[in-house]
Scaffold this motif. Structure first.
Motif, short mmCIF file in Angstrom:
data_model
loop_
_atom_site.label_atom_id
_atom_site.label_comp_id
_atom_site.label_asym_id
_atom_site.label_seq_id
_atom_site.Cartn_x
_atom_site.Cartn_y
_atom_site.Cartn_z
N CYS A 194 87.62 39.52 69.05
CA CYS A 194 87.83 40.83 69.69
C CYS A 194 88.56 40.70 71.02
O CYS A 194 88.74 41.70 71.73
CB CYS A 194 86.48 41.52 69.92
N VAL A 195 88.96 39.47 71.38
CA VAL A 195 89.64 39.23 72.64
C VAL A 195 91.01 38.64 72.35
O VAL A 195 91.16 37.74 71.52
CB VAL A 195 88.83 38.28 73.55
N HIS A 196 92.03 39.16 73.05
CA HIS A 196 93.38 38.63 72.91
C HIS A 196 93.97 38.42 74.31
O HIS A 196 93.87 39.30 75.17
CB HIS A 196 94.28 39.58 72.11
N SER A 202 83.78 34.03 61.48
CA SER A 202 82.55 34.56 62.07
C SER A 202 81.62 35.14 61.00
O SER A 202 80.40 34.89 61.00
CB SER A 202 82.90 35.64 63.10
N ILE A 203 82.19 35.87 60.06
CA ILE A 203 81.39 36.45 58.97
C ILE A 203 80.77 35.35 58.11
O ILE A 203 79.57 35.42 57.73
CB ILE A 203 82.26 37.38 58.11
N LEU A 204 81.56 34.34 57.82
CA LEU A 204 81.05 33.24 56.99
C LEU A 204 79.89 32.53 57.68
O LEU A 204 78.89 32.15 57.04
CB LEU A 204 82.18 32.25 56.69
N LEU A 205 80.02 32.31 58.99
CA LEU A 205 78.94 31.65 59.73
C LEU A 205 77.68 32.51 59.76
O LEU A 205 76.55 31.99 59.63
CB LEU A 205 79.41 31.33 61.15
N LEU A 206 77.82 33.81 59.90
CA LEU A 206 76.65 34.70 59.89
C LEU A 206 75.98 34.71 58.52
O LEU A 206 74.74 34.73 58.41
CB LEU A 206 77.06 36.12 60.30
N SER A 244 90.24 45.37 68.34
CA SER A 244 89.41 45.34 67.13
C SER A 244 89.63 44.02 66.41
O SER A 244 90.74 43.46 66.45
CB SER A 244 89.79 46.50 66.22
N PRO A 245 88.61 43.52 65.73
CA PRO A 245 88.80 42.28 64.96
C PRO A 245 89.85 42.42 63.87
O PRO A 245 90.39 41.42 63.39
CB PRO A 245 87.41 42.02 64.37
N PHE A 246 90.13 43.66 63.48
CA PHE A 246 91.09 43.89 62.41
C PHE A 246 92.50 44.16 62.96
O PHE A 246 93.39 44.56 62.22
CB PHE A 246 90.64 45.09 61.56
N THR A 247 92.68 43.95 64.25
CA THR A 247 93.98 44.22 64.89
C THR A 247 94.78 42.95 65.03
O THR A 247 94.29 41.93 65.52
CB THR A 247 93.77 44.85 66.28
#
Length: 295
Positions: free
Chosen positions: A46-48, A5-9, A76-79
């Motif tokens: 952010c969804v699991h 996601s970060i790379l695409l942004l 969290s995205p970091f979870t």
């Protein structure tokens, strides 16, 4: 997914900047698509989704959170989420995994055991701290503890009790001990089946030898009992004959003998041409027999 996601942004920003200094709408469309893809991947990170009959354990920067139930969960995205199945699992200890145990006498037995266990959803965090993963729960907790308990229980009983007379009792003791040991750790043991117990080759040879010795001893005892009974029978028989002789000796008077003599000659005279002078006519008391057929 969050990294993508970060790379695409970042790609969207670069495309937008490049497209702003140049003519054409292609750059702007590419930037918009990259931004949209980055946002979608960001939302998905952010969804699991926790599957049915599973419980999730979230870990964010090394900190363990509360268990996640089945369904869609936001995080969290970091979870990172580690899933544990709550379905019953069979741990089969037989064939190459058979449990080798020793009795209180030192005899070696092979025990086939099946243990059915499941993860308690409310204890998933404790299991994560103890094992780290669903696969490690059985390898690090259920298997070694079960083997230890099985050996300890068999060590309290004799070999004969282990494979014959007390097998059901031993199975109940093993089940109770395993449940008591694993329940506080978040493992629910629903059933323990002691399927088969058999002596080792060496112990079986000792058992066969003992049985043969017992059979030989029993045969010897039976022979001794038979001989004693026969001796007693003969003693009783001899005693009876002796008692009868004493009774006859006391009861045989002269008058009795004289009367028996008369009766005997009466019977003889009916079938033969003889007659008898009454007993006791001579000096010795011997009867005189006359043969009438010779004149």
């Amino acid at each position: 997914m969050f990294v993508l996601s970060i790379l695409l942004l970042v790609a969207a920003v670069v495309l937008f900047l490049v497209g702003r200094g140049r003519d054409g709408s292609g750059w702007k469309i590419g930037a918009a698509l990259s931004a949209l893809g980055g946002l979608l991947f960001g939302v998905f990170s952010c969804v699991h989704v926790v599957s049915a009959y599973e419980v999730g354990v979230p870990v964010t920067f090394g900190k363990v959170g509360s268990p996640m139930k089945s369904g869609i969960q936001f995080k969290s995205p970091f979870t990172d989420v580690t899933s544990f199945s709550t379905r019953p699992v069979d741990l089969n200890l037989y064939d190459k995994d058979v449990v080798e145990v020793r009795s209180s006498e030192g005899g070696v037995l092979d025990a086939d055991v099946t243990i059915k266990w499941a993860v308690m959803p409310s204890k998933a965090v404790e299991l994560y701290r103890l094992a780290g993963s669903a696969e490690a729960v059985q390898a690090r907790l259920v298997l070694p503890d079960s083997r230890e308990i099985i050996r300890n229980v068999f060590a309290k009983h004799t070999s004969e009790e282990g494979y014959a007379s007390a097998r059901e009792q031993i199975g109940s003791e093993i089940a109770a001990s395993i449940k008591e040991r694993l329940a506080p750790r978040g493992i629910d043991v629903t059933a323990v089946n002691l399927r088969n117990v058999k002596p080792s080759k060496e112990l079986q040879e000792q058992i066969d030898k003992k049985i043969q010795q017992e059979q030989a001893t029993e045969r010897s005892l039976e022979a001794a009992r038979t001989a004693k009974a026969e001796a007693e029978r003969k003693r009783i028989e001899a005693q009876g004959i002796a008692d009868a002789n004493r009774i006859i000796e006391r009861s045989l008077s002269d008058k009795v003998l004289y009367n028996q003599c008369l009766e005997a000659y009466k019977e003889a005279a009916k079938a033969n041409p003889v007659y008898a002078v009454p007993c006791g006519t001579d000096s010795n008391g011997t009867p005189v027999i006359v043969d009438n057929g010779k004149n």
